[in-house]
Structures are given as C-alpha cells and as structure tokens.
Design an enzyme around this catalytic site. Structure first.
Site, PDB file in Angstrom:
ATOM      1  N   SER A  97       0.824  -1.198   0.000  1.00  0.00           N
ATOM      2  CA  SER A  97       0.000   0.000   0.000  1.00  0.00           C
ATOM      3  C   SER A  97       0.861   1.253   0.000  1.00  0.00           C
ATOM      4  O   SER A  97       1.941   1.276   0.598  1.00  0.00           O
ATOM      5  CB  SER A  97      -0.859  -0.014   1.271  1.00  0.00           C
ATOM      6  N   TYR A 130      -1.673  -0.654  10.943  1.00  0.00           N
ATOM      7  CA  TYR A 130      -2.016  -1.231   9.642  1.00  0.00           C
ATOM      8  C   TYR A 130      -0.820  -1.119   8.701  1.00  0.00           C
ATOM      9  O   TYR A 130      -0.416  -2.069   8.045  1.00  0.00           O
ATOM     10  CB  TYR A 130      -3.239  -0.511   9.056  1.00  0.00           C
ATOM     11  N   LYS A 157       2.273  -3.931   6.397  1.00  0.00           N
ATOM     12  CA  LYS A 157       2.404  -3.891   4.935  1.00  0.00           C
ATOM     13  C   LYS A 157       3.820  -3.563   4.492  1.00  0.00           C
ATOM     14  O   LYS A 157       4.041  -3.260   3.329  1.00  0.00           O
ATOM     15  CB  LYS A 157       1.458  -2.820   4.378  1.00  0.00           C
TER      16      LYS A 157
HETATM   17  P1  NAD Z   1     -11.480  -5.863   1.191  1.00  0.00           P
HETATM   18  O1  NAD Z   1     -11.762  -5.773   2.642  1.00  0.00           O
HETATM   19  O2  NAD Z   1     -12.569  -5.578   0.232  1.00  0.00           O
HETATM   20  O3  NAD Z   1     -10.883  -7.290   0.836  1.00  0.00           O
HETATM   21  C1  NAD Z   1     -10.021  -7.982   1.709  1.00  0.00           C
HETATM   22  C2  NAD Z   1     -10.532  -9.409   1.818  1.00  0.00           C
HETATM   23  O4  NAD Z   1      -9.641 -10.172   2.634  1.00  0.00           O
HETATM   24  C3  NAD Z   1     -11.920  -9.499   2.452  1.00  0.00           C
HETATM   25  O5  NAD Z   1     -12.771 -10.202   1.588  1.00  0.00           O
HETATM   26  C4  NAD Z   1     -11.678 -10.251   3.755  1.00  0.00           C
HETATM   27  O6  NAD Z   1     -12.754 -11.107   4.100  1.00  0.00           O
HETATM   28  C5  NAD Z   1     -10.433 -11.036   3.431  1.00  0.00           C
HETATM   29  N1  NAD Z   1      -9.634 -11.413   4.606  1.00  0.00           N
HETATM   30  C6  NAD Z   1      -9.129 -10.580   5.557  1.00  0.00           C
HETATM   31  N2  NAD Z   1      -8.444 -11.287   6.450  1.00  0.00           N
HETATM   32  C7  NAD Z   1      -8.498 -12.584   6.059  1.00  0.00           C
HETATM   33  C8  NAD Z   1      -7.981 -13.801   6.586  1.00  0.00           C
HETATM   34  N3  NAD Z   1      -7.261 -13.834   7.718  1.00  0.00           N
HETATM   35  N4  NAD Z   1      -8.232 -14.956   5.929  1.00  0.00           N
HETATM   36  C9  NAD Z   1      -8.979 -14.956   4.793  1.00  0.00           C
HETATM   37  N5  NAD Z   1      -9.504 -13.853   4.261  1.00  0.00           N
HETATM   38  C10 NAD Z   1      -9.256 -12.674   4.885  1.00  0.00           C
HETATM   39  O7  NAD Z   1     -10.231  -4.901   0.907  1.00  0.00           O
HETATM   40  P2  NAD Z   1      -9.599  -4.430  -0.473  1.00  0.00           P
HETATM   41  O8  NAD Z   1      -9.850  -2.991  -0.615  1.00  0.00           O
HETATM   42  O9  NAD Z   1      -9.975  -5.354  -1.555  1.00  0.00           O
HETATM   43  O10 NAD Z   1      -8.073  -4.587  -0.121  1.00  0.00           O
HETATM   44  C11 NAD Z   1      -7.386  -5.761  -0.449  1.00  0.00           C
HETATM   45  C12 NAD Z   1      -5.935  -5.660  -0.021  1.00  0.00           C
HETATM   46  O11 NAD Z   1      -5.341  -4.540  -0.616  1.00  0.00           O
HETATM   47  C13 NAD Z   1      -5.747  -5.526   1.483  1.00  0.00           C
HETATM   48  O12 NAD Z   1      -4.655  -6.358   1.850  1.00  0.00           O
HETATM   49  C14 NAD Z   1      -5.421  -4.081   1.668  1.00  0.00           C
HETATM   50  O13 NAD Z   1      -4.566  -3.904   2.752  1.00  0.00           O
HETATM   51  C15 NAD Z   1      -4.695  -3.753   0.365  1.00  0.00           C
HETATM   52  N6  NAD Z   1      -4.823  -2.340  -0.031  1.00  0.00           N
HETATM   53  C16 NAD Z   1      -6.064  -1.787  -0.185  1.00  0.00           C
HETATM   54  C17 NAD Z   1      -6.194  -0.457  -0.543  1.00  0.00           C
HETATM   55  C18 NAD Z   1      -7.536   0.204  -0.639  1.00  0.00           C
HETATM   56  O14 NAD Z   1      -7.608   1.426  -0.522  1.00  0.00           O
HETATM   57  N7  NAD Z   1      -8.616  -0.520  -0.878  1.00  0.00           N
HETATM   58  C19 NAD Z   1      -5.044   0.301  -0.788  1.00  0.00           C
HETATM   59  C20 NAD Z   1      -3.803  -0.303  -0.647  1.00  0.00           C
HETATM   60  C21 NAD Z   1      -3.704  -1.639  -0.268  1.00  0.00           C
HETATM   61  C1  WQD Z   2      -8.605  10.387   0.442  1.00  0.00           C
HETATM   62  C2  WQD Z   2      -8.726  11.887   0.661  1.00  0.00           C
HETATM   63  C3  WQD Z   2      -9.009  12.502   2.967  1.00  0.00           C
HETATM   64  C4  WQD Z   2     -12.915  10.605   3.485  1.00  0.00           C
HETATM   65  C5  WQD Z   2      -6.409   5.309   2.742  1.00  0.00           C
HETATM   66  C6  WQD Z   2      -5.430   4.527   3.572  1.00  0.00           C
HETATM   67  C7  WQD Z   2      -4.384   3.927   2.699  1.00  0.00           C
HETATM   68  C8  WQD Z   2      -4.994   3.145   1.529  1.00  0.00           C
HETATM   69  C9  WQD Z   2      -6.004   3.938   0.801  1.00  0.00           C
HETATM   70  C10 WQD Z   2      -5.167   0.853   2.171  1.00  0.00           C
HETATM   71  C11 WQD Z   2      -7.944  12.399   1.874  1.00  0.00           C
HETATM   72  C12 WQD Z   2     -10.244  12.848   2.161  1.00  0.00           C
HETATM   73  C13 WQD Z   2     -11.720  11.054   2.947  1.00  0.00           C
HETATM   74  C14 WQD Z   2     -13.922  11.546   3.848  1.00  0.00           C
HETATM   75  C15 WQD Z   2     -12.469  13.316   3.090  1.00  0.00           C
HETATM   76  N1  WQD Z   2      -5.678   1.968   1.960  1.00  0.00           N
HETATM   77  N2  WQD Z   2     -11.501  12.391   2.765  1.00  0.00           N
HETATM   78  N3  WQD Z   2     -13.656  12.864   3.611  1.00  0.00           N
HETATM   79  O1  WQD Z   2      -6.374   8.400   3.356  1.00  0.00           O
HETATM   80  O2  WQD Z   2      -5.418   8.502   1.006  1.00  0.00           O
HETATM   81  O3  WQD Z   2      -5.706   6.350   2.102  1.00  0.00           O
HETATM   82  O4  WQD Z   2      -6.955   4.447   1.724  1.00  0.00           O
HETATM   83  O5  WQD Z   2      -4.012   0.549   2.120  1.00  0.00           O
HETATM   84  O6  WQD Z   2      -3.673   3.094   3.519  1.00  0.00           O
HETATM   85  O7  WQD Z   2      -4.817   5.413   4.485  1.00  0.00           O
HETATM   86  O8  WQD Z   2      -7.706   7.550   1.354  1.00  0.00           O
HETATM   87  O9  WQD Z   2     -10.047   7.678   0.660  1.00  0.00           O
HETATM   88  O10 WQD Z   2      -9.521   7.793   3.121  1.00  0.00           O
HETATM   89  O11 WQD Z   2      -8.913   9.712   1.660  1.00  0.00           O
HETATM   90  O12 WQD Z   2     -12.281  14.524   2.917  1.00  0.00           O
HETATM   91  O13 WQD Z   2     -14.986  11.195   4.330  1.00  0.00           O
HETATM   92  O14 WQD Z   2     -10.100  12.192   0.921  1.00  0.00           O
HETATM   93  O15 WQD Z   2      -8.740  13.461   3.921  1.00  0.00           O
HETATM   94  O16 WQD Z   2      -7.459  13.662   1.537  1.00  0.00           O
HETATM   95  P1  WQD Z   2      -6.253   7.806   2.030  1.00  0.00           P
HETATM   96  P2  WQD Z   2      -9.129   8.118   1.732  1.00  0.00           P
END
Ligand code: NAD
Ligand code: WQD
Length: 334
Positions: free
Chosen positions: A129, A153, A157
């Site tokens: 991430s 968190y 990662k």
């Molecule tokens: P999500 O919550 O939609 O999907 C994650 C899935 O993992 C869920 O379906 C959950 O049930 C499953 N899961 C969690 N722990 C588990 C376990 N111990 N065993 C089996 N299944 C498990 O989230 P997402 O947005 O699809 O994110 C997926 C991955 O990408 C995560 O690892 C997250 O950290 C990473 N990520 C997400 C974002 C984002 O903004 N969405 C950004 C960067 C990184």
């Molecule tokens: C985006 C922008 C907020 C919500 C997070 C995690 C990061 C990654 C992606 C998993 C920022 C603003 C948001 C709201 C707002 N996830 N905002 N009102 O913070 O860049 O990243 O998600 O790995 O780890 O930290 O994403 O979508 O929360 O925010 O004004 O209700 O929107 O302040 O500027 P962020 P976000």
C-alpha cells in the site's frame, strides 16, 4: 506447468476484480476468503461475468490463520503462484485494535508463506500500500522513497524480506464497468469515494471534507486514484513478471501518476451522477498526508503496465455500480 493461481481475499473489492481479470486471461483461480468484509455474492457475480471461464473458479471460505485448512488446500492442488490480497485495511480501526491487525495480517501471511514454502510454491504477489510512504517529503513517490509506517495497519504492509513482488497500490476506486461487482464496505466508509457514493444514493446526508488548508490548489488533500480494473490488470502484469528468472524481490507502485484533490473528485462525481453532494468543511483528519501520488515509470518499464482510466471513468463506473447496487451486495437497507 499448472496455471492455477491462489488468490487470498478474492471475494473483496480488489480481489474480486483481480480474479475476474485472471479468469478472462485464461488462468484457473482458487479463492480463499473468510468473508470478513465481503460477500460470497461477489464470487457468484465474478463467475457470471467470466462467462465460459467462470467454471475455472473455486471458492473456499477459510481464515488464512487456520493452518490445517490452508495446508489441505495446497495438498489438493498445485499452485503456480499466490496473489495475497487478504487483509484488514481500516486505518482507524488498526489504531484502536492493533493486535487484531498484527494477528490477522501478519499471522495470516506467515501461515501462508510457511505452507507455500513447504509445498515448493515460491511465487508471490503481495498487496502492499502507498500507506507505507506516510507523509512523503517529495512527490511523486518512487519505489525508493523512504517508507514510514505511521499506524499499525501500515506496519503490517512493510516487510520486504521475501522474494516476491510487492504492489504498492495508491487509492483504488471505481468498479467493473458492468456494475455487477464493486466496493461494498461494511459500516461507515473510511474512504472518500465510497462515502461520496453513499451520499449520492441518499444513505448519508453529507460528505465531511477533512482539511481545507493544505498547500494544494483548492486547500483539500491530493491523492493518486486508480481504477480498480487497471489495478487488477497490474496483478496479471506482475504474475507475468514473476516468470522472469531474474526477479528476486521487487516493489512496484500501482497508481495513475496523477494527483486529484477531494473537491475535484466531488465535482467529477456530481457530474457523473447528476447528484449534488452536500459538503461539511472540517479540520484535517489525524494522520492524513497532504499530497500523495505515484511515480509510475518503473511499473511501465518493467511490468509493461500503465493505468488506462481517468477520473471520468472512475466516477462513471462507481455510479453505475451504486445505482445498480445502492446497498452493495445486500438487496436492501440492512
Ligand atoms: P477488502 O476488505 O474488500 O478485501 C479484503 C478481503 O480479505 C476481504 O474479503 C476479507 O474477508 C479477506 N480477509 C481478511 N483477512 C483474512 C484472513 N485472515 N483470511 C482470509 N480472508 C481474509 O479490501 P480491499 O480494498 O480489496 O483490499 C485488499 C488488499 O489490498 C488488502 O490487503 C489491503 O490492505 C490492500 N490495499 C487496499 C487499498 C484500498 O484502498 N482498498 C489500498 C492499498 C492496499
Ligand atoms: C482520500 C482523501 C481525505 C474521506 C487510505 C489509507 C491507505 C490506503 C487507501 C489501504 C484524503 C479525504 C476522505 C472523507 C475526506 N488503503 N476524505 N472525507 O487516506 O489517502 O488512504 O486508503 O491501504 O492506507 O490510508 O484515502 O479515501 O480515506 O482519503 O475529505 O470522508 O479524501 O482526507 O485527503 P487515504 P481516503
């Protein structure tokens, strides 16, 4: 060689889109997911969207920390590679419940790596991430930028000791253009776009804008939003790269390389949906960075991958998913 890929967390937002692209690319896919933040309906929809390839998908409801269950899976099938997407990802919750995050994200990964090693499966694509860049001193963030996990968190990662491809996702948004799969967060959404979507469909009264005094063009935070289908395609590119024998442990940013402010995103969503998004201007959210966006040159050069979609497509596809599924995978208001 088998082209069977194990996708952990394949029922979730990013996982479901990745599984669909894998199926369409001719891979056989096995999904494990504990359905913690997701629904089995997503798996069924992916199967439907994959058409004739749908039968190449199997699903197991398993918690990755359940080693005997994971072991059983590896005994029954030989995997070419694993795409490890499963994880808990809510920053705020990780601060409240750090042990839950270390337990789920780290123990889950350790079990997976142990079982993979025992079965000679050593190709891994890991969902990292952009959160590991913290508040970057210099943007765009390159893969060499200093990493600083500012919350529990984030610390789950940032381990790069294994021979794997770490994909540092920036801010995934949008949905499959069919509108049949998309993001369905449980509870109050933490992320910007799911929140805007819920305001647009009338589930919440207004969007709170966190911070209006950042040093950006309009004072609101700037992020690198990337369409989830582009992100899913980035996993296929990473899998192909893993076939290159010279790869050890590599890190790639998956972003669009462009910065977009909160207010720009709101305006684009209003245009795509025809809905007014009421705003409440508020203080900065603790822990938020000012400007984060990716340098994408390494992924372009080495993975031959580049984001195709922009802000219009994010909002169009997010709105299509929202109108078809105003309550996500639930048929009506919970
Ligand atoms: P999500 O919550 O939609 O999907 C994650 C899935 O993992 C869920 O379906 C959950 O049930 C499953 N899961 C969690 N722990 C588990 C376990 N111990 N065993 C089996 N299944 C498990 O989230 P997402 O947005 O699809 O994110 C997926 C991955 O990408 C995560 O690892 C997250 O950290 C990473 N990520 C997400 C974002 C984002 O903004 N969405 C950004 C960067 C990184
Ligand atoms: C985006 C922008 C907020 C919500 C997070 C995690 C990061 C990654 C992606 C998993 C920022 C603003 C948001 C709201 C707002 N996830 N905002 N009102 O913070 O860049 O990243 O998600 O790995 O780890 O930290 O994403 O979508 O929360 O925010 O004004 O209700 O929107 O302040 O500027 P962020 P976000």
């Amino acid at each position: 060689m088998s082209r069977s890929i194990l996708v952990t967390g394949g029922a979730g937002y990013i996982g479901s889109h990745t599984v669909l692209q894998l199926l369409l690319g001719g891979y056989k896919v096995v999904v494990v997911d504990k359905l913690d933040n997701s629904s089995e309906i997503a798996i069924k929809r992916v199967q439907e969207l994959a058409g004739e390839h749908g039968s190449n998908l199997t699903f197991h409801e398993i918690d990755l920390r359940d080693k005997p269950a994971v072991e059983k899976l590896f005994v029954s099938e030989k995997f070419e590679a694993v795409i490890h997407v499963a994880g808990l990802k809510a920053v705020g919750e990780s601060v409240q419940k750090p042990l839950l995050y270390y337990d789920n994200n780290l123990i889950g990964m350790i079990v997976l790596l142990e079982v993979m090693a025992a079965h000679g499966c050593k190709k891994l694509v890991f969902s990292s991430s952009a959160t590991v860049y913290g508040w970057p001193k210099v943007v765009p963030c390159t893969e060499e930028s200093p990493i600083s996990a500012t919350n529990p968190y984030g610390r789950t990662k940032s381990d790069s000791t294994w021979k794997i491809i770490l994909l540092r996702y920036f801010n995934p948004v949008g949905a499959h253009p069919s509108g049949h799969i998309g993001e369905d967060p449980r509870g109050i959404p933490n992320n910007l776009i799911p929140f805007i979507q819920q305001v647009a469909v009338g589930r919440r009264p207004a969007l709170t804008v966190y911070g209006t005094d950042y040093k950006t063009t309009d004072g609101t935070g700037v992020r690198d939003y990337i369409h989830v289908v582009d992100l899913a395609d980035g996993h296929i590119a990473a899998l192909k790269k893993l076939a290159d024998p010279s790869v050890g442990c590599e890190v790639y940013n998956l972003g669009s390389g462009k910065g977009t402010s909160v207010l720009e995103m709101v305006a684009a969503f209003e245009k795509a949906s025809g809905k007014k998004i009421p705003l409440v201007m508020a203080d900065r959210r603790p822990g938020d960075a000012e400007i984060v966006y990716a340098e994408t040159e390494k992924a372009e050069r080495e993975l031959n991958w580049k984001a195709k979609y922009g802000i219009q497509e994010f909002c169009r596809d997010q709105w299509n998913w929202a109108t078809k599924n105003p309550y996500g995978y639930e048929p009506q208001a919970p």
